[in-house]
Design a protein around this motif. Structure first.
Motif, mmCIF file in Angstrom:
data_model
loop_
_atom_site.group_PDB
_atom_site.id
_atom_site.type_symbol
_atom_site.label_atom_id
_atom_site.label_comp_id
_atom_site.label_asym_id
_atom_site.label_seq_id
_atom_site.Cartn_x
_atom_site.Cartn_y
_atom_site.Cartn_z
ATOM 1 N N UNK A 51 0.681 -1.245 -0.372
ATOM 2 C CA UNK A 51 0.095 -0.060 -0.037
ATOM 3 C C UNK A 51 0.622 1.280 0.087
ATOM 4 N N UNK B 197 -4.141 10.862 4.998
ATOM 5 C CA UNK B 197 -4.464 9.456 5.376
ATOM 6 C C UNK B 197 -5.727 8.749 4.603
ATOM 7 N N UNK B 198 -6.298 9.604 3.794
ATOM 8 C CA UNK B 198 -7.437 9.027 3.099
ATOM 9 C C UNK B 198 -6.654 8.468 1.633
ATOM 10 N N UNK B 199 -5.730 9.434 1.355
ATOM 11 C CA UNK B 199 -4.999 8.986 -0.100
ATOM 12 C C UNK B 199 -3.651 8.211 -0.061
ATOM 13 N N UNK C 103 -1.998 5.226 1.601
ATOM 14 C CA UNK C 103 -2.915 4.119 2.275
ATOM 15 C C UNK C 103 -1.710 3.441 3.250
ATOM 16 N N UNK C 104 -2.357 3.313 4.350
ATOM 17 C CA UNK C 104 -1.668 2.331 5.356
ATOM 18 C C UNK C 104 -2.635 1.139 5.605
ATOM 19 N N UNK D 234 -5.304 -1.224 7.142
ATOM 20 C CA UNK D 234 -6.319 -1.063 8.275
ATOM 21 C C UNK D 234 -6.527 -2.290 8.936
ATOM 22 N N UNK E 65 -6.960 -5.189 6.613
ATOM 23 C CA UNK E 65 -6.019 -5.788 6.282
ATOM 24 C C UNK E 65 -5.059 -6.447 6.944
ATOM 25 N N UNK F 179 -12.701 13.165 -5.230
ATOM 26 C CA UNK F 179 -11.532 13.273 -4.187
ATOM 27 C C UNK F 179 -10.537 13.656 -5.184
ATOM 28 N N UNK G 137 -6.864 -1.670 -0.817
ATOM 29 C CA UNK G 137 -6.987 -1.987 0.652
ATOM 30 C C UNK G 137 -8.390 -2.404 1.056
ATOM 31 N N UNK G 138 -8.523 -3.200 1.944
ATOM 32 C CA UNK G 138 -9.620 -3.733 2.441
ATOM 33 C C UNK G 138 -11.071 -2.879 2.940
ATOM 34 N N UNK G 139 -10.655 -1.910 3.371
ATOM 35 C CA UNK G 139 -11.511 -1.018 3.673
ATOM 36 C C UNK G 139 -10.954 0.467 3.911
ATOM 37 N N UNK G 140 -11.851 1.292 3.823
ATOM 38 C CA UNK G 140 -11.795 2.737 3.883
ATOM 39 C C UNK G 140 -10.876 3.156 2.868
#
Lengths: 751, 322
Positions: free
Chosen positions: A658, A675-677, A679-680, A682, A685, B113, B230-233
């Motif tokens: 990510x 922190x929306x764009x 990606x770390x 979650x 994951x 976005x 990723x899996x969420x958000x």
């Protein structure tokens, strides 16, 4: 889920090695813990920096008149009016800074987002508003932010060399020659960098989010041009740092300068956007690996040529060759490195600097070699295990890489792996199994600590180090409890204040190994003093005893021939002696000066085993299972320890799949700076994680046998995932992060 | 700091007469105000309006108040039972905290976005400053749209909910200076064309009051599939909403809409046409997916979305016809 074998070193009932809850947990979960930005001093005003909107150039004009006249604005500072700010002394290890160029030194712009002015206003909102009203004109050129570091025409440095690697590689029966890339990653601790600076007369106090209060004090003294004793730095709690908060950044000095001008406390909280440009990152790395082996898999040649980007004004060497020279046995080896300048802020050590990107490359190359050899990748590692550190001929103080690999294999079920690409299936998914070895250095530096036994019946430790969020408060408490027999309720640990005895930076995984000898020594000294008092205080039942025959157990002083219950509570003895308390100091040195550690190569080791689940039709990949085996000496607190390793594994999932800071090629802006764009990983994951500590004490490093665990858990995760991805998909990704774009290249289209 | 006035409307008339920007959950607007992208002078809080009910209609359809929170809608019994695609889409979006705040009307109006839209330091954004150009073209464009783009804008419509409502052929009810008006959702969203600042059919002062869904098609199955890193958000790289009905192995009814790839919630008419009456087979699904993406115009970094969207469609169709 984690399993730890009982420590060979401690008694079965010892608090050392027991999985205890962190003593600061309730403070954090109830919001009582005060982080830097939580300090609200009377009269505090707020500072907001203005950031450059070009990535390379110079300020042509700066018009602050509109901003200066806005409501609540108290001051606007910029390169035209900043005063009494100096560079920190170069190469002074006691006062390291992240950027050698102090803020506002001149009108040059080296990277997008560089601070060009500072607004100070009564409220944060007023300062934020005025920051948008500063009009800056630039002469701008296109910044250099290319993600490609080759072709590189500059000079390479040799990091390590033995034998003749190029000849050996040319003659090798089986070869891998590939280049691996790791992207810019941003540290992104959840607690933003923050400084509250407060001048009173000629002294200044910082409430700071730093991984090193002592270094911060020393550096700030140099930058502000005041004696060290006039600077105090307080860091009670940290919402982590991952290396980004090791050394001061520009905003720290700016807050202090503003506070000195206004003689009011100034609070400056770096925004999340600024976190991506102004407070460090793991640099882009590009590493060519050449590995040659005989037909049976014995390594004959290993060459790593590693580039990393740095800023225009600082030479930040990531050190990608950190683990290369000693991990495997290979007669011919060369590691070189070089830096490439880019219009970015200074890079900074990020969890496992050097080793983590270096091992991504090396362990990926080893997996490619195993494929070329048609050999099991675990077997390849075992076959090339090193008996000594071949880079310097030293013995390892304690190396159990083989056991990490074997234990991990067994726990993971590796023997059930079928080597063919896409050959393993479960519930309509393709499974990929991959693994990698891991390593990280073991260090111990100097530390001073005071321990006090008080008439209030409590034991206290004081040390100017800081708990980065991983459990150092609890390590201190465990040692005090071990030494005094007191429960945690009667123990206080006071850290994060430069008025206390000097302790270490929180970095390099060395905090635990560093503080243990000092706090143990200070506790011993305090207890010796206490027992002496017990033996000499008239009226005590212990009066007249030889102090050497007295013991402190469960908080009671007693004769060694008696049960503790027949002794006296230590606070009663202190009361009889009319003392408020006794204390002991201790200073322990660095391992580099320790004869016990002399001539030994000290490292932690580990093995990572990874399962990925892949749904080829929709190119959906998830890491489903990780088994991690860690050889990091004796684990003082397996609960906090496993927590750190699990967190590191999750960070490794982010690194592999990510994380990437993307710069706009036109102006050099980190364009996904939120922190929306950016990606770390979650929670969804996060895989199932099984942590095992081998728990072999390493007494060369300290009397407890502890090394450190902050970084080793991240090492090896990304290459194990990349190898698992190859096993599932047949796609070998040599440039992180592994993306859907890459997976769509797979020829396997259905499970 | 942009000063603004704030008032809370008690009635619909008060709200539409006030002449301010409406604020519901605030999950889009407050963000954009903090960024300096939106600078309203007056905020009219509409969360007190009686628009928070979900009611089954006499014709079997559903009427959803504009103030119904995303969480409440996703977990509403009638939605779960009869409009599964909507519930799935809602739950795939944002985070629980955001869904607890975000409203139905606000979600329909959620803005892109695109990082260049969201950062006013870029003067060249045709959505913010009509005629100023598009910073996204030639910039970082991995998340940008591949369908419905123009020379002036390539921003992706971010909503999952709106994609589900598109496949369900929702009707949007508005009220304002022109009285009550209704729009088929297909007519509500505008392509960027040469005026990307005009994103929908709303006129100044108009407020979305309700969304109505037609009665669920009997015997049909519904699926929402969202693909992302990723899996969420995370916003969709590609998503597909499908409502399909088969009999005798043939497709008798099908609606397909796409998210994450279009400049508006994307109705894939071409895919539907390619499927009607055809056997529900992988080959026909793939052909439909090819048809849906035939006009795709990728940028330098998002060419993969073309294939990803196709695979997303195929999987969603497979699931919906299984």
């Amino acid at each position: 889920m984690e399993s730890t074998t009982a420590s060979a070193a401690g008694s079965p009932h010892s608090i050392i090695g027991r999985p205890v809850a962190r003593i600061d947990g309730p403070l954090k979960t109830t919001g009582i813990a005060q982080y830097a930005a939580d300090f609200h001093l009377p009269g505090t005003v707020h500072a907001v920096p203005v950031q450059a909107t070009v990535g390379n150039g110079a300020i042509r004009s700066l018009d602050v008149s509109a901003a200066r006249s806005m409501p609540g604005v108290l001051d606007v500072i910029h390169h035209g009016n900043i005063e009494r700010i100096y560079r920190a002394v170069p190469n002074d290890p006691s006062a390291t800074v992240s950027e050698t160029r102090p803020p506002f030194e001149d009108n040059r712009i080296y990277y997008w987002g560089q601070y060009v002015a500072l607004i100070v206003a009564e409220t944060l909102e007023q300062a934020t508003a005025a920051a948008t009203a500063v009009i800056v004109e630039y002469s701008a050129e296109t910044p250099s932010v290319s993600g490609e570091l080759e072709p590189f025409a500059g000079k390479w440095q040799t990091v390590s060399t033995r034998g003749n690697v190029d000849d050996a590689f040319a003659a090798a029966a089986v070869k891998v020659d590939q280049t691996y890339v790791t992207p810019v990653e941003t540290h992104n601790p959840i607690e933003l960098h923050a400084t509250v600076a407060s001048w009173a007369g000629d002294t200044v106090t910082f409430y700071e989010s730093t991984q090193g209060v002592v270094n911060h004090r020393n550096a700030m003294a140099q930058i502000l041009g005041v004696p060290r004793e006039n600077v105090t730095v307080v860091t009670k709690f940290l919402g982590s740092g991952f290396g980004g908060k090791l050394f001061p950044w520009s905003h720290c000095a700016l807050a202090a300068v503003a506070s000195r001008r206004l003689q009011r406390p100034v609070k400056l909280v770096v925004t999340r956007t600024m976190m991506f440009s102004n407070v460090g990152h793991r640099p882009l790395t590009e590493q060519r690996f050449r590995i040659g082996a005989g037909a049976a898999g014995k390594l004959v040649a290993l060459r790593q040529d590693a580039l990393n980007h740095t800023s225009m004004v600082d030479n930040f060497d990531e050190g990608c060759g950190e683990a290369t020279p000693y991990l495997y046995s290979v007669p011919n080896l060369t590691v070189t490195s070089a830096l490439v300048q880019r219009n970015v802020g200074s890079p900074m050590a990020m969890r496992g600097p050097g080793a983590v990107p270096g091992l991504f490359a090396m362990e990926s190359a080893m997996d490619e070699l195993a494929v070329a050899l048609k050999m099991d990748p675990v077997e390849l590692r075992l076959k090339n295990d090193a008996a000594i550190d071949e880079s310097n001929g030293q013995k390892f103080s304690s190396r159990h890489l083989r056991e990490c690999l074997e234990t991990g294999s067994a726990k993971f079920g590796w023997s059930k792996r079928t080597p063919g690409v896409g050959s393993m299936r479960r519930d309509g998914k393709v499974l990929g199994w991959g693994m990698a070895a891991a390593s990280w250095g073991a260090y111990r530096f100097g530390c001073s600590t005071t321990v006090e036994l008080g008439a209030d019946g409590k034991a206290r430790a004081r040390c100017a180090t800081q708990d980065v969020g991983t459990g150092l408060y609890t390590i201190f408490a465990q040692v005090l409890s071990e030494k005094t027999g007191l429960p945690f309720e009667r123990i206080e640990v006071l850290l994060g204040d430069t008025t206390m005895p000097e302790g270490p930076l929180s970095g390099g995984s060395w905090s635990t190994a560093t503080v243990l000898p000092a706090v143990a020594g200070a506790a011993d000294n305090a207890i010796a003093s206490l027992l002496q008092i017990a033996a000499t205080t008239p009226g005590s039942s212990l009066s007249g005893a030889d102090a050497k025959t007295l013991r402190l157990t469960e908080g009671r002083i007693h004769r060694s021939s008696d049960a503790p219950a027949r002794g006296v509570p230590f606070e009663s003895v202190l009361a009889s002696a009319r003392l408020n308390g006794v204390s002991g100091d201790s200073t322990s040195g660095s391992a580099f000066e320790d004869p016990k550690a002399k001539g030994l190569s000290m490292h932690s080791f580990g093995a990572q085993f990874v399962e990925v689940e892949w749904d080829p039709e929709i190119a959906r990949l998830r890491v489903s299972r990780v088994v991690t085996v860690i050889d990091a000496g004796r684990i003082i607190n397996p609960r906090a320890g496993a927590n750190q390793i699990k967190g590191a594994v999750v960070m490794g999932v982010g690194m592999a799949l990510l994380e990437e800071t993307v710069y706009d090629p036109r102006n050099g802006q980190p364009i996904n700076g939120n922190l929306a764009d950016y990606l770390v990983a979650t929670s969804p994951d996060s895989p199932e994680i099984d942590v095992t500590f081998l728990d072999y004490p390493d007494y060369a490093l300290n009397s407890y046998g502890a090394r450190g665990i902050g970084e080793i858990g991240l090492a090896g995760v990304a290459p194990a995932i990349a190898s698992a991805v190859y096993h599932a998909t047949g796609v070998r990704v040599r440039k992180l992060p592994i993306r859907i774009e890459d997976l769509l290249q797979s020829e396997i289209r259905e499970a | 700091m942009q000063s603004f006035s704030y008032s809370k409307a008690q009635t619909l008339d008060q709200a539409t007469a006030a002449g301010g920007r409406f604020i519901g959950g605030g999950t889009t607007l407050v963000d954009l105000m903090k960024q300096g992208v939106e600078t309203p002078k007056m905020l009219v809080d509409i969360t007190g309006l009686p628009l928070s009910s979900v009611e089954t209609q006499p014709d079997g359809g559903l009427m959803i108040g504009a103030m119904v929170r995303n969480s409440d809608l996703a977990h509403h019994e009638a939605v779960k039972a009869q409009y599964a695609v909507l519930s799935q889409a809602l739950l795939s979006g944002a985070s629980p905290q955001l869904r607890n705040m975000a409203t139905t009307g606000g979600n329909l109006l959620q803005r892109t976005r695109c990082p260049y839209f969201r950062d006013p330091s870029y003067s060249n954004c045709n959505k913010r400053n009509p005629g100023s150009g598009c910073a996204a073209i030639g910039g970082h464009n991995r998340m940008m749209a591949i369908l419905g783009t123009s020379e002036d804008c390539i921003a992706t419509h971010p909503s999952d909910m709106a994609v589900a409502m598109t496949v369900l052929e929702a009707t949007i009810h508005v009220e304002g200076p022109k009285g009550k008006r209704t729009f088929e959702i297909a007519d509500f969203y505008k392509l960027p064309g040469t005026a990307p600042n005009v994103e929908n059919a709303l006129e100044p002062g108009e407020l979305i009051t309700h969304v109505t869904l037609p009665a669920p098609r009997k015997g049909s199955k519904q699926v929402y599939l969202k693909l992302r890193d990723r899996a969420s958000y995370e916003f969709a790289l590609a998503s597909a909403a499908v409502v399909a009905e088969t009999s005798g192995g043939h497709i008798r009814y099908v609606r397909v809409a796409l998210g994450g790839v279009g400049t508006r919630p994307w109705r894939a008419h071409e895919a539907e046409a390619a499927l009607m009456g055809k056997p529900a087979t992988a080959a026909h699904f793939r052909a439909a997916a090819e048809a849906a993406l035939k006009d795709a115009k990728p940028q330098s970094e998002n060419g993969f979305k073309v294939e990803l969207a196709k695979r997303c469609i195929v999987r969603a169709l497979t699931t919906a016809t299984a």
